[in-house]
Design a protein around this motif. Sequence first.
Motif, PDB file in Angstrom:
ATOM      1  N   ILE A 239       4.956  91.464 -39.079  1.00  0.00           N
ATOM      2  CA  ILE A 239       4.424  90.402 -39.783  1.00  0.00           C
ATOM      3  C   ILE A 239       3.183  90.936 -40.600  1.00  0.00           C
ATOM      4  O   ILE A 239       2.821  92.210 -40.148  1.00  0.00           O
ATOM      5  N   ARG A 240       1.834  90.295 -41.205  1.00  0.00           N
ATOM      6  CA  ARG A 240       0.849  91.128 -41.620  1.00  0.00           C
ATOM      7  C   ARG A 240       0.148  90.245 -40.879  1.00  0.00           C
ATOM      8  O   ARG A 240      -0.132  89.129 -41.298  1.00  0.00           O
ATOM      9  N   PRO A 241      -1.081  90.386 -40.781  1.00  0.00           N
ATOM     10  CA  PRO A 241      -2.535  89.629 -40.602  1.00  0.00           C
ATOM     11  C   PRO A 241      -3.297  88.872 -41.649  1.00  0.00           C
ATOM     12  O   PRO A 241      -2.585  88.884 -42.691  1.00  0.00           O
ATOM     13  N   ARG A 242      -3.476  87.623 -41.507  1.00  0.00           N
ATOM     14  CA  ARG A 242      -3.870  85.993 -42.460  1.00  0.00           C
ATOM     15  C   ARG A 242      -5.072  86.286 -42.575  1.00  0.00           C
ATOM     16  O   ARG A 242      -5.689  85.577 -41.376  1.00  0.00           O
ATOM     17  N   GLU A 243      -5.503  87.595 -43.086  1.00  0.00           N
ATOM     18  CA  GLU A 243      -7.466  87.694 -42.860  1.00  0.00           C
ATOM     19  C   GLU A 243      -8.142  87.449 -44.488  1.00  0.00           C
ATOM     20  O   GLU A 243      -7.107  87.793 -45.490  1.00  0.00           O
ATOM     21  N   SER A 244      -8.995  86.298 -44.852  1.00  0.00           N
ATOM     22  CA  SER A 244      -9.638  86.450 -45.737  1.00  0.00           C
ATOM     23  C   SER A 244     -11.027  86.038 -45.408  1.00  0.00           C
ATOM     24  O   SER A 244     -11.915  86.040 -44.423  1.00  0.00           O
TER      25      SER A 244
ATOM     26  N   PRO B 255       1.363  84.696 -37.156  1.00  0.00           N
ATOM     27  CA  PRO B 255       0.413  84.209 -37.404  1.00  0.00           C
ATOM     28  C   PRO B 255       0.141  82.819 -37.730  1.00  0.00           C
ATOM     29  O   PRO B 255       1.492  82.655 -38.271  1.00  0.00           O
ATOM     30  N   GLY B 256      -0.820  82.490 -37.247  1.00  0.00           N
ATOM     31  CA  GLY B 256      -0.801  80.833 -37.083  1.00  0.00           C
ATOM     32  C   GLY B 256       0.500  80.715 -36.211  1.00  0.00           C
ATOM     33  O   GLY B 256       0.209  78.633 -36.345  1.00  0.00           O
TER      34      GLY B 256
ATOM     35  N   GLU C 297      -7.957  88.793 -48.940  1.00  0.00           N
ATOM     36  CA  GLU C 297      -7.109  89.145 -48.594  1.00  0.00           C
ATOM     37  C   GLU C 297      -6.878  90.031 -47.815  1.00  0.00           C
ATOM     38  O   GLU C 297      -6.897  91.020 -48.685  1.00  0.00           O
ATOM     39  N   ARG C 298      -6.561  90.825 -46.475  1.00  0.00           N
ATOM     40  CA  ARG C 298      -6.232  91.536 -45.917  1.00  0.00           C
ATOM     41  C   ARG C 298      -4.844  91.986 -46.468  1.00  0.00           C
ATOM     42  O   ARG C 298      -3.577  91.300 -46.159  1.00  0.00           O
ATOM     43  N   ARG C 299      -4.539  93.203 -46.935  1.00  0.00           N
ATOM     44  CA  ARG C 299      -2.549  93.069 -47.018  1.00  0.00           C
ATOM     45  C   ARG C 299      -2.312  94.127 -46.324  1.00  0.00           C
ATOM     46  O   ARG C 299      -0.958  94.854 -46.967  1.00  0.00           O
TER      47      ARG C 299
ATOM     48  N   TRP D  91      -7.448  95.808 -48.876  1.00  0.00           N
ATOM     49  CA  TRP D  91      -7.998  94.391 -49.108  1.00  0.00           C
ATOM     50  C   TRP D  91      -7.538  94.539 -50.350  1.00  0.00           C
ATOM     51  O   TRP D  91      -7.554  95.204 -51.030  1.00  0.00           O
TER      52      TRP D  91
END
Length: 81
Positions: free
Chosen positions: A6-11, A79-80, A58-60, A36
């Motif tokens: 998984i990768r984080p879901r940040e923005s 995530p989520g 968005e973080r990638r 990002w």
Amino acid sequence: MLVALIRPRESHNVTVQGTNVTELRAELAAQVPAGWELVSAHATMKAGGIRTVEGRYERRDGIQEIEAEDTTVLEARGPGG
């Protein structure tokens, strides 16, 4: 045992103002933090020729491995949820 990557879901958003949209978009592109990506830039115009551009980053990066005994638990750890 199930394993997933998984990768984080940040923005986050940054707003810049000026008169030249091309320069404003270049300013947003120059502010991209490591890991990002600039994913959108929306421009609006105010009276007097002042333009406002809101950039969304968005973080990638930051891939993680998660494990669980079944699919339900694995999905809940993502995530989520």
